[in-house]
Write an enzyme that holds these catalytic residues in place. Structure first.
Site, PDB file in Angstrom:
ATOM      1  N   LYS A 229       0.896  -1.364  -0.029  1.00 53.62           N
ATOM      2  CA  LYS A 229       0.038  -0.038   0.192  1.00 53.62           C
ATOM      3  C   LYS A 229       0.997   1.155  -0.104  1.00 53.62           C
ATOM      4  CE  LYS A 229      -2.002  -1.089   3.887  1.00 53.62           C
ATOM      5  NZ  LYS A 229      -1.508  -2.396   4.246  1.00 53.62           N
TER       6      LYS A 229
ATOM      7  N   ARG B  21     -10.085   0.881   8.498  1.00 54.40           N
ATOM      8  CA  ARG B  21      -9.418  -0.359   8.612  1.00 54.40           C
ATOM      9  C   ARG B  21     -10.371  -1.406   9.558  1.00 54.40           C
ATOM     10  NH1 ARG B  21      -3.481   0.419   8.510  1.00 54.40           N
ATOM     11  NH2 ARG B  21      -2.543  -1.338   9.404  1.00 54.40           N
TER      12      ARG B  21
ATOM     13  N   ARG C  90      11.753  -5.082   5.147  1.00 49.64           N
ATOM     14  CA  ARG C  90      11.250  -3.647   4.942  1.00 49.64           C
ATOM     15  C   ARG C  90      12.239  -2.771   5.641  1.00 49.64           C
ATOM     16  NH1 ARG C  90       5.470  -1.881   5.544  1.00 49.64           N
ATOM     17  NH2 ARG C  90       5.470  -3.096   7.265  1.00 49.64           N
TER      18      ARG C  90
ATOM     19  N   ARG D  87      11.022  -0.671  11.278  1.00 57.72           N
ATOM     20  CA  ARG D  87       9.922  -0.446  12.085  1.00 57.72           C
ATOM     21  C   ARG D  87       9.816  -1.498  13.390  1.00 57.72           C
ATOM     22  NH1 ARG D  87       4.644   0.596   8.225  1.00 57.72           N
ATOM     23  NH2 ARG D  87       3.866  -1.025   9.699  1.00 57.72           N
TER      24      ARG D  87
ATOM     25  N   ARG E 267      -0.557  -8.835  13.175  1.00 59.78           N
ATOM     26  CA  ARG E 267      -0.971  -7.965  12.563  1.00 59.78           C
ATOM     27  C   ARG E 267      -1.796  -8.565  11.600  1.00 59.78           C
ATOM     28  NH1 ARG E 267       4.040  -4.804  10.871  1.00 59.78           N
ATOM     29  NH2 ARG E 267       2.757  -3.868   9.297  1.00 59.78           N
TER      30      ARG E 267
HETATM   31  P1  AP5 Z   1       4.671  -1.625   2.059  1.00 55.64           P
HETATM   32  O1  AP5 Z   1       4.505  -0.778   0.472  1.00 55.64           O
HETATM   33  O2  AP5 Z   1       5.499  -0.878   3.002  1.00 55.64           O
HETATM   34  O3  AP5 Z   1       3.503  -2.295   2.552  1.00 55.64           O
HETATM   35  P2  AP5 Z   1       2.188  -1.878   3.138  1.00 55.64           P
HETATM   36  O4  AP5 Z   1       1.187  -2.514   2.617  1.00 55.64           O
HETATM   37  O5  AP5 Z   1       2.059  -0.299   3.343  1.00 55.64           O
HETATM   38  O6  AP5 Z   1       2.591  -2.502   4.464  1.00 55.64           O
HETATM   39  P3  AP5 Z   1       2.226  -1.773   5.912  1.00 55.64           P
HETATM   40  O7  AP5 Z   1       2.805  -3.093   6.947  1.00 55.64           O
HETATM   41  O8  AP5 Z   1       2.885  -0.482   6.102  1.00 55.64           O
HETATM   42  O9  AP5 Z   1       0.996  -1.900   6.419  1.00 55.64           O
HETATM   43  P4  AP5 Z   1       0.140  -1.723   7.582  1.00 55.64           P
HETATM   44  O10 AP5 Z   1      -1.337  -1.608   7.198  1.00 55.64           O
HETATM   45  O11 AP5 Z   1       0.425  -2.862   8.540  1.00 55.64           O
HETATM   46  O12 AP5 Z   1       0.940  -0.554   8.203  1.00 55.64           O
HETATM   47  P5  AP5 Z   1       0.306   0.708   8.673  1.00 55.64           P
HETATM   48  O13 AP5 Z   1       1.624   1.737   8.782  1.00 55.64           O
HETATM   49  O14 AP5 Z   1      -0.827   1.325   7.817  1.00 55.64           O
HETATM   50  O15 AP5 Z   1       5.550  -2.931   1.686  1.00 55.64           O
HETATM   51  C1  AP5 Z   1       6.008  -3.881   2.413  1.00 55.64           C
HETATM   52  C2  AP5 Z   1       7.504  -4.092   1.955  1.00 55.64           C
HETATM   53  O16 AP5 Z   1       7.376  -4.814   0.785  1.00 55.64           O
HETATM   54  C3  AP5 Z   1       8.663  -2.976   1.539  1.00 55.64           C
HETATM   55  O17 AP5 Z   1       9.738  -3.490   1.979  1.00 55.64           O
HETATM   56  C4  AP5 Z   1       8.459  -2.836  -0.051  1.00 55.64           C
HETATM   57  O18 AP5 Z   1       9.458  -2.311  -0.489  1.00 55.64           O
HETATM   58  C5  AP5 Z   1       8.202  -4.278  -0.377  1.00 55.64           C
HETATM   59  N1  AP5 Z   1       7.323  -4.398  -1.434  1.00 55.64           N
HETATM   60  C6  AP5 Z   1       6.025  -3.584  -1.853  1.00 55.64           C
HETATM   61  N2  AP5 Z   1       5.491  -3.848  -2.906  1.00 55.64           N
HETATM   62  C7  AP5 Z   1       6.348  -4.774  -3.395  1.00 55.64           C
HETATM   63  C8  AP5 Z   1       6.523  -5.541  -4.599  1.00 55.64           C
HETATM   64  N3  AP5 Z   1       5.358  -5.571  -5.565  1.00 55.64           N
HETATM   65  N4  AP5 Z   1       7.394  -6.591  -4.933  1.00 55.64           N
HETATM   66  C9  AP5 Z   1       8.286  -6.814  -4.011  1.00 55.64           C
HETATM   67  N5  AP5 Z   1       8.509  -6.039  -2.873  1.00 55.64           N
HETATM   68  C10 AP5 Z   1       7.338  -5.068  -2.626  1.00 55.64           C
HETATM   69  O19 AP5 Z   1      -0.009   0.518  10.109  1.00 55.64           O
HETATM   70  C11 AP5 Z   1       0.667   0.263  11.212  1.00 55.64           C
HETATM   71  C12 AP5 Z   1      -0.124   0.356  12.497  1.00 55.64           C
HETATM   72  O20 AP5 Z   1      -0.572   1.568  12.682  1.00 55.64           O
HETATM   73  C13 AP5 Z   1      -1.079  -0.664  12.484  1.00 55.64           C
HETATM   74  O21 AP5 Z   1      -0.939  -2.041  12.951  1.00 55.64           O
HETATM   75  C14 AP5 Z   1      -2.105  -0.119  13.576  1.00 55.64           C
HETATM   76  O22 AP5 Z   1      -1.752  -0.170  14.937  1.00 55.64           O
HETATM   77  C15 AP5 Z   1      -2.019   1.463  13.436  1.00 55.64           C
HETATM   78  N6  AP5 Z   1      -3.070   1.933  12.272  1.00 55.64           N
HETATM   79  C16 AP5 Z   1      -2.723   2.475  11.314  1.00 55.64           C
HETATM   80  N7  AP5 Z   1      -3.882   2.832  10.585  1.00 55.64           N
HETATM   81  C17 AP5 Z   1      -4.956   2.443  11.597  1.00 55.64           C
HETATM   82  C18 AP5 Z   1      -6.350   2.526  11.509  1.00 55.64           C
HETATM   83  N8  AP5 Z   1      -6.954   3.120  10.336  1.00 55.64           N
HETATM   84  N9  AP5 Z   1      -7.165   2.181  12.514  1.00 55.64           N
HETATM   85  C19 AP5 Z   1      -6.471   1.624  13.840  1.00 55.64           C
HETATM   86  N10 AP5 Z   1      -4.906   1.401  13.697  1.00 55.64           N
HETATM   87  C20 AP5 Z   1      -4.157   1.953  12.733  1.00 55.64           C
END
Ligand code: AP5
Length: 208
Positions: free
Chosen positions: A13, A88, A122, A152, A163
């Site tokens: 994402k 979410r 990552r 992270r 997660r």
């Molecule tokens: P990346 O692009 O970083 O993946 P992502 O989908 O953004 O993954 P996240 O782990 O950031 O998502 P998340 O939803 O758990 O975290 P968030 O920060 O929102 O890619 C991952 C890796 O793969 C990277 O190394 C990248 O380079 C590689 N990659 C990407 N695409 C690729 C491809 N096509 N091929 C090969 N490699 C690839 O949330 C974190 C925390 O915040 C949550 O757990 C929660 O506690 C809190 N939080 C956030 N939003 C909310 C909400 N709305 N409500 C409640 N709590 C929330």
């Protein structure tokens, strides 16, 4: 254009959001990035969020909804935005539905074993850029701003499984929610970054 990015942790994402926001001139709003920024600044919100994030749990709905609705009032959102990581939960989606009609919910899909591999490798920059150790060739600084990259805290293996479980229980139901609203589009996130982006562009160009 108002876009919601759905998909499990590690689906790509954040990686795709950077590209989409740049090309379509959309404000990129990542709730995870906002929480991490607050954490760095040691705010009350940051301290609260950390206690949930470190456990792989979601930050409570009331806090998250208020934070996002407030952020969407800012000037940079008036011509459209890209929500990365919100909504979410069904409660978040319902609260958001009351204020806004989105154009598309893009669901990026990928299998669990790939997600775990991606997250384990990552590396992040505080400017929001995301990397993977496989592509860094030992480099430890950001190509965009030159700052030092970091891993992270919630990317530890045991937290990652939690997660993924939380995603299946609380976030995956949003796929049905947006399908019923007629705005769901799915893309195959297991392909190369550029291929995934091509699929996304086809969807977005169809509604722009
Ligand atoms: P990346 O692009 O970083 O993946 P992502 O989908 O953004 O993954 P996240 O782990 O950031 O998502 P998340 O939803 O758990 O975290 P968030 O920060 O929102 O890619 C991952 C890796 O793969 C990277 O190394 C990248 O380079 C590689 N990659 C990407 N695409 C690729 C491809 N096509 N091929 C090969 N490699 C690839 O949330 C974190 C925390 O915040 C949550 O757990 C929660 O506690 C809190 N939080 C956030 N939003 C909310 C909400 N709305 N409500 C409640 N709590 C929330």
């Amino acid at each position: 254009m108002k876009v919601v990015l759905l998909g499990p942790p590690g689906a790509g994402k954040g990686t795709q959001a950077m590209r989409i926001a740049k090309e379509y001139q959309l404000a990129h709003i990542s709730t995870g990035d906002i929480f991490r920024q607050n954490l760095r600044e040691n705010t009350e919100l940051g301290k609260l969020a950390k206690s949930y994030m470190d456990q792989g749990q979601l930050v409570p709905d009331d806090v998250t909804i208020a934070m996002v609705l407030d952020r969407l009032q800012k000037d940079d959102c008036q011509n459209g935005y890209l929500l990365d990581g919100f909504p979410r939960t069904v409660a978040q989606a319902k609260a958001f539905d009351e204020t806004t009609k989105i154009d598309v919910a893009l669901d990026i899909e990928a299998p669990d074993e790939l997600l775990v591999r991606r997250i384990a490798g990552r590396r992040m920059c505080s400017c929001g850029a995301t990397y993977h150790v496989d592509w860094l060739n030992g480099k430890t600084t950001c190509d965009v701003c030159g700052k030092e990259l970091y891993q992270r805290d919630d990317d530890r293996e045991e937290t990652v499984y939690k997660r993924l479980m939380v995603y299946k229980e609380q976030t995956a139901p949003l796929i049905d929610h947006y399908a019923q609203a007629g705005v769901l589009k799915s893309v195959d996130g297991a392909q190369d970054v550029e291929k995934v982006y091509e699929e996304i562009k086809k969807v977005l160009d169809g509604i722009a």
